[in-house]
Design an enzyme around this catalytic site. Structure first.
Site, PDB file in Angstrom:
ATOM      1  N   THR A 124       0.814  -1.219   0.000  1.00 54.67           N
ATOM      2  CA  THR A 124       0.000   0.000   0.000  1.00 54.67           C
ATOM      3  C   THR A 124       0.850   1.273   0.000  1.00 54.67           C
ATOM      4  OG1 THR A 124      -1.637  -1.233   1.260  1.00 54.67           O
ATOM      5  CG2 THR A 124      -1.889   1.150   1.231  1.00 54.67           C
ATOM      6  N   GLU A 125       0.366   2.253  -0.767  1.00 53.28           N
ATOM      7  CA  GLU A 125       1.000   3.583  -0.802  1.00 53.28           C
ATOM      8  C   GLU A 125      -0.090   4.625  -0.576  1.00 53.28           C
ATOM      9  OE1 GLU A 125       3.262   4.056  -4.403  1.00 53.28           O
ATOM     10  OE2 GLU A 125       4.352   2.183  -4.052  1.00 53.28           O
ATOM     11  N   PRO A 126       0.323   5.861  -0.279  1.00 53.40           N
ATOM     12  CA  PRO A 126      -0.712   6.881  -0.039  1.00 53.40           C
ATOM     13  C   PRO A 126      -1.717   6.961  -1.202  1.00 53.40           C
ATOM     14  CG  PRO A 126       1.431   7.695   0.643  1.00 53.40           C
ATOM     15  CD  PRO A 126       1.675   6.357   0.010  1.00 53.40           C
ATOM     16  N   ALA A 128      -2.302   4.475  -3.463  1.00 56.18           N
ATOM     17  CA  ALA A 128      -2.620   3.156  -4.023  1.00 56.18           C
ATOM     18  C   ALA A 128      -2.891   2.158  -2.905  1.00 56.18           C
ATOM     19  CB  ALA A 128      -1.460   2.664  -4.882  1.00 56.18           C
ATOM     20  N   ALA A 176       0.268  -3.762 -13.720  1.00 55.08           N
ATOM     21  CA  ALA A 176       0.496  -5.027 -13.012  1.00 55.08           C
ATOM     22  C   ALA A 176       1.613  -5.840 -13.665  1.00 55.08           C
ATOM     23  CB  ALA A 176      -0.787  -5.834 -12.990  1.00 55.08           C
ATOM     24  N   GLU A 240      -3.494 -15.365   2.634  1.00 56.08           N
ATOM     25  CA  GLU A 240      -3.600 -14.170   3.483  1.00 56.08           C
ATOM     26  C   GLU A 240      -5.041 -14.027   3.987  1.00 56.08           C
ATOM     27  OE1 GLU A 240      -2.142 -10.584   1.647  1.00 56.08           O
ATOM     28  OE2 GLU A 240      -3.050  -9.298   3.155  1.00 56.08           O
ATOM     29  N   ARG A 266     -23.809 -10.714  35.878  1.00 60.77           N
ATOM     30  CA  ARG A 266     -24.386  -9.369  35.994  1.00 60.77           C
ATOM     31  C   ARG A 266     -25.893  -9.426  36.262  1.00 60.77           C
ATOM     32  NH1 ARG A 266     -23.300  -4.181  37.290  1.00 60.77           N
ATOM     33  NH2 ARG A 266     -24.715  -2.773  36.206  1.00 60.77           N
ATOM     34  N   LEU A 335     -24.230  -6.386  25.396  1.00 56.75           N
ATOM     35  CA  LEU A 335     -24.690  -7.120  26.581  1.00 56.75           C
ATOM     36  C   LEU A 335     -23.893  -6.761  27.837  1.00 56.75           C
ATOM     37  CD1 LEU A 335     -25.412 -10.628  25.006  1.00 56.75           C
ATOM     38  CD2 LEU A 335     -27.053  -8.823  25.577  1.00 56.75           C
TER      39      LEU A 335
HETATM   40  C1  LIG Z   1      -3.974  -1.232  10.467  1.00 55.76           C
HETATM   41  C2  LIG Z   1      -3.659  -1.437   9.024  1.00 55.76           C
HETATM   42  C3  LIG Z   1      -2.723  -2.397   8.657  1.00 55.76           C
HETATM   43  C4  LIG Z   1      -2.391  -2.563   7.324  1.00 55.76           C
HETATM   44  N1  LIG Z   1      -1.372  -3.418   6.983  1.00 55.76           N
HETATM   45  C5  LIG Z   1      -0.904  -3.406   5.716  1.00 55.76           C
HETATM   46  C6  LIG Z   1       0.290  -4.120   5.385  1.00 55.76           C
HETATM   47  O1  LIG Z   1       0.919  -4.773   6.239  1.00 55.76           O
HETATM   48  N2  LIG Z   1       0.751  -4.037   4.105  1.00 55.76           N
HETATM   49  C7  LIG Z   1       0.106  -3.320   3.142  1.00 55.76           C
HETATM   50  O2  LIG Z   1       0.596  -3.286   2.013  1.00 55.76           O
HETATM   51  N3  LIG Z   1      -1.034  -2.640   3.423  1.00 55.76           N
HETATM   52  C8  LIG Z   1      -1.543  -2.660   4.686  1.00 55.76           C
HETATM   53  N4  LIG Z   1      -2.681  -1.936   5.001  1.00 55.76           N
HETATM   54  C9  LIG Z   1      -3.359  -1.188   3.942  1.00 55.76           C
HETATM   55  C10 LIG Z   1      -4.733  -1.773   3.587  1.00 55.76           C
HETATM   56  O3  LIG Z   1      -4.577  -2.984   2.892  1.00 55.76           O
HETATM   57  C11 LIG Z   1      -5.483  -0.699   2.776  1.00 55.76           C
HETATM   58  O4  LIG Z   1      -5.822   0.334   3.690  1.00 55.76           O
HETATM   59  C12 LIG Z   1      -6.725  -1.245   2.104  1.00 55.76           C
HETATM   60  O5  LIG Z   1      -6.386  -2.116   1.060  1.00 55.76           O
HETATM   61  C13 LIG Z   1      -7.626  -0.137   1.548  1.00 55.76           C
HETATM   62  O6  LIG Z   1      -6.889   0.791   0.799  1.00 55.76           O
HETATM   63  P1  LIG Z   1      -7.059   2.364   1.100  1.00 55.76           P
HETATM   64  O7  LIG Z   1      -6.873   2.554   2.553  1.00 55.76           O
HETATM   65  O8  LIG Z   1      -6.174   3.118   0.177  1.00 55.76           O
HETATM   66  O9  LIG Z   1      -8.571   2.677   0.768  1.00 55.76           O
HETATM   67  P2  LIG Z   1      -9.167   3.052  -0.681  1.00 55.76           P
HETATM   68  O10 LIG Z   1      -8.685   2.069  -1.673  1.00 55.76           O
HETATM   69  O11 LIG Z   1      -8.938   4.498  -0.925  1.00 55.76           O
HETATM   70  O12 LIG Z   1     -10.720   2.798  -0.430  1.00 55.76           O
HETATM   71  C14 LIG Z   1     -11.618   3.786   0.107  1.00 55.76           C
HETATM   72  C15 LIG Z   1     -13.041   3.227  -0.003  1.00 55.76           C
HETATM   73  O13 LIG Z   1     -13.373   3.033  -1.390  1.00 55.76           O
HETATM   74  C16 LIG Z   1     -13.785   1.701  -1.592  1.00 55.76           C
HETATM   75  N5  LIG Z   1     -13.390   1.240  -2.926  1.00 55.76           N
HETATM   76  C17 LIG Z   1     -12.160   1.329  -3.505  1.00 55.76           C
HETATM   77  N6  LIG Z   1     -12.186   0.776  -4.727  1.00 55.76           N
HETATM   78  C18 LIG Z   1     -13.446   0.344  -4.929  1.00 55.76           C
HETATM   79  C19 LIG Z   1     -14.120  -0.317  -6.001  1.00 55.76           C
HETATM   80  N7  LIG Z   1     -13.482  -0.685  -7.110  1.00 55.76           N
HETATM   81  N8  LIG Z   1     -15.431  -0.607  -5.852  1.00 55.76           N
HETATM   82  C20 LIG Z   1     -16.096  -0.277  -4.729  1.00 55.76           C
HETATM   83  N9  LIG Z   1     -15.528   0.341  -3.684  1.00 55.76           N
HETATM   84  C21 LIG Z   1     -14.219   0.640  -3.782  1.00 55.76           C
HETATM   85  C22 LIG Z   1     -13.082   0.899  -0.502  1.00 55.76           C
HETATM   86  O14 LIG Z   1     -13.725  -0.353  -0.285  1.00 55.76           O
HETATM   87  C23 LIG Z   1     -13.186   1.853   0.669  1.00 55.76           C
HETATM   88  O15 LIG Z   1     -14.448   1.737   1.255  1.00 55.76           O
HETATM   89  C24 LIG Z   1      -3.052  -1.786   6.325  1.00 55.76           C
HETATM   90  C25 LIG Z   1      -4.022  -0.852   6.698  1.00 55.76           C
HETATM   91  C26 LIG Z   1      -4.298  -0.647   8.032  1.00 55.76           C
HETATM   92  C27 LIG Z   1      -5.260   0.467   8.395  1.00 55.76           C
END
Ligand SMILES: Cc1cc2nc3c(=O)[nH]c(=O)nc-3n(C[C@H](O)[C@H](O)[C@H](O)COP(=O)(O)OP(=O)(O)OC[C@H]3O[C@@H](n4cnc5c(N)ncnc54)[C@H](O)[C@@H]3O)c2cc1C
Length: 378
Positions: A124-126, A128, A176, A240, A266, A335
């Site tokens: 994950t990136e900011p 992506a 990809a 995973e 309780r 509860l």
């Molecule tokens: C505590 C924590 C641990 C994590 N650990 C890891 C890790 O170890 N490694 C790693 O790489 N990442 C990790 N992540 C990242 C995590 O996998 C991502 O946050 C997640 O995949 C969602 O991406 P995003 O936050 O960018 O949300 P976004 O992709 O911006 O999604 C925002 C909303 O839009 C919806 N959405 C997006 N695309 C679609 C679509 N095509 N159709 C319908 N709805 C859609 C989403 O479901 C969501 O509700 C972690 C995140 C957290 C918070």
């Protein structure tokens, strides 16, 4: 392992977790991190990556044994540690076992089994998250080396990791098909960790931002074939998601057990909370929801060990089990009344730890999209 051996292993696991984690969990929850030495202790107890081959110092069990450790952690309400464990033992280790060269396996797997190297996975990136194909972190070949630049966010185990599997663009413009994976040794120059990201729950799982600035990686840092990063990720995602489902179901079971104990004790209006029909029906619903999900989980876990788990089933399981986890734990917390909302009562931790399960590893919306595609096509 037969059933009897599995029961013994689970008992041993529970005892080790009661000894190594239970006395410290509140402190670590407050500190928002576990001590690095916890991973060494879990390694010494034989709990890390048990299904790796004996050649790397592991027990060479079936993957079910790794899932059972995830379950025990989750059942006991150690949701954050379960996530860190799962990333290390259920994701990073299998990536290397399945796609690494012998040299890479020798370099990392012994250390991962011993807890000397803690693993993380950085996709994950900011810009992506769900749309992983939009990553911008890139690796450019320079002679025998790779130069890595970019950043990652929300990386579990990020603060403590010794090894991070990083997804990076190696053939720009190909999406990809131009993405590769790298085994990044965090002691090398050019690697930096941002500050720990503070979260709603799973406080014992450290989550970090990672930065790579002109980081030089050796040629053998490439994991699997060049530009095949997505193929590898797709192959490993069902496991995973199975791990996340194991967390979901076991956590729901653990929450239900402490709720049953509470409502029997309780009292309100001169009778136990357990005696109200609403409580009885709620617990009946909770138990039913868990049992249905557990049956599908067992089916999927068996299919995985036979190498037959489909990505659709893994997506359905991840979606159903994590939604069930959040719903049933919310019902349980209700509860407890006001006490359920206080930190003093562990049900509040089960509740806070659950919420992220519907988001990481692919959100519920993405899971529904994957299932829908399997029904109707793209
Ligand atoms: C505590 C924590 C641990 C994590 N650990 C890891 C890790 O170890 N490694 C790693 O790489 N990442 C990790 N992540 C990242 C995590 O996998 C991502 O946050 C997640 O995949 C969602 O991406 P995003 O936050 O960018 O949300 P976004 O992709 O911006 O999604 C925002 C909303 O839009 C919806 N959405 C997006 N695309 C679609 C679509 N095509 N159709 C319908 N709805 C859609 C989403 O479901 C969501 O509700 C972690 C995140 C957290 C918070």
């Amino acid at each position: 392992m037969d059933n009897e051996e599995m029961t013994l292993f689970r008992d041993m696991t529970r005892r080790a977790l009661e000894h190594e984690i239970a006395p410290h969990i509140e402190t670590w929850e407050e500190q928002h991190i576990v001590p690095r030495s916890l991973w060494n202790k879990l390694g010494e107890a034989g709990l890390l990556c048990p299904d790796l081959p004996e050649a790397y110092g592991a027990a060479e069990t079936s993957p079910q044994v790794t899932f059972s450790v995830i379950e025990e952690l989750s059942h006991m309400g150690f949701g954050g540690i379960a996530t860190g464990y799962s990333i290390h033992s259920n994701i990073v280790a299998p990536y290397i076992e399945h796609f690494g060269t012998e040299e890479q396996k020798q370099q990392w797997l012994h250390k991962m089994v011993a807890g000397e190297a803690l693993g993380a996975l950085a996709m994950t990136e900011p810009g992506a998250g769900s749309d992983v194909q939009s990553i911008r972190t890139n690796a450019v070949q320079d002679g025998d080396e790779w130069i890595l630049n970019g950043s990652k966010i929300f990386i579990t185990n990020g603060m403590l990791a010794d090894l991070v599997i990083v997804a990076a663009i190696t053939d720009p413009g190909k999406g990809a098909k131009g993405t590769s994976l790298f085994l990044v040794d965090t002691t090398l120059p050019g690697f930096d960790r941002g500050k720990k990201i503070e979260k709603l729950g799973q406080h014992t799982s450290d989550t970090a931002e990672l930065f790579f600035q002109d980081m030089r990686l050796p040629a053998n840092a490439l994991l699997g074939e060049l530009n095949k990063g997505f193929v590898i990720m797709m192959k490993e995602l069902p496991r995973e998601r199975l791990g996340i489902a194991a967390q979901a179901i076991a956590a729901a079971e653990g929450a239900m057990e402490i709720t049953i104990d509470y409502v029997k004790e309780r009292k309100a209006f001169g009778q136990t909370v357990a005696s109200f029909q609403n409580t009885r029906f709620t617990l009946a619903d909770v138990k039913t929801d868990i049992a249905v999900n557990r049956a599908f989980y067992e089916k999927c876990a068996d299919a995985y060990t036979r190498e037959e788990l489909t990505s659709e089933d893994a997506a359905m399981l991840k979606y159903a089990s994590t939604e069930m986890q959040c719903k049933t734990i919310d019902q349980c917390l209700q509860l407890f009344g006001g006490y359920g909302y206080t930190i003093e009562y562990p049900i509040s931790r089960y509740y806070a730890d659950a919420r992220i399960q519907r988001i990481y590893g692919g959100t519920s919306e993405i899971m529904r999209e994957l299932v829908a595609r399997s029904i109707l096509g793209r």
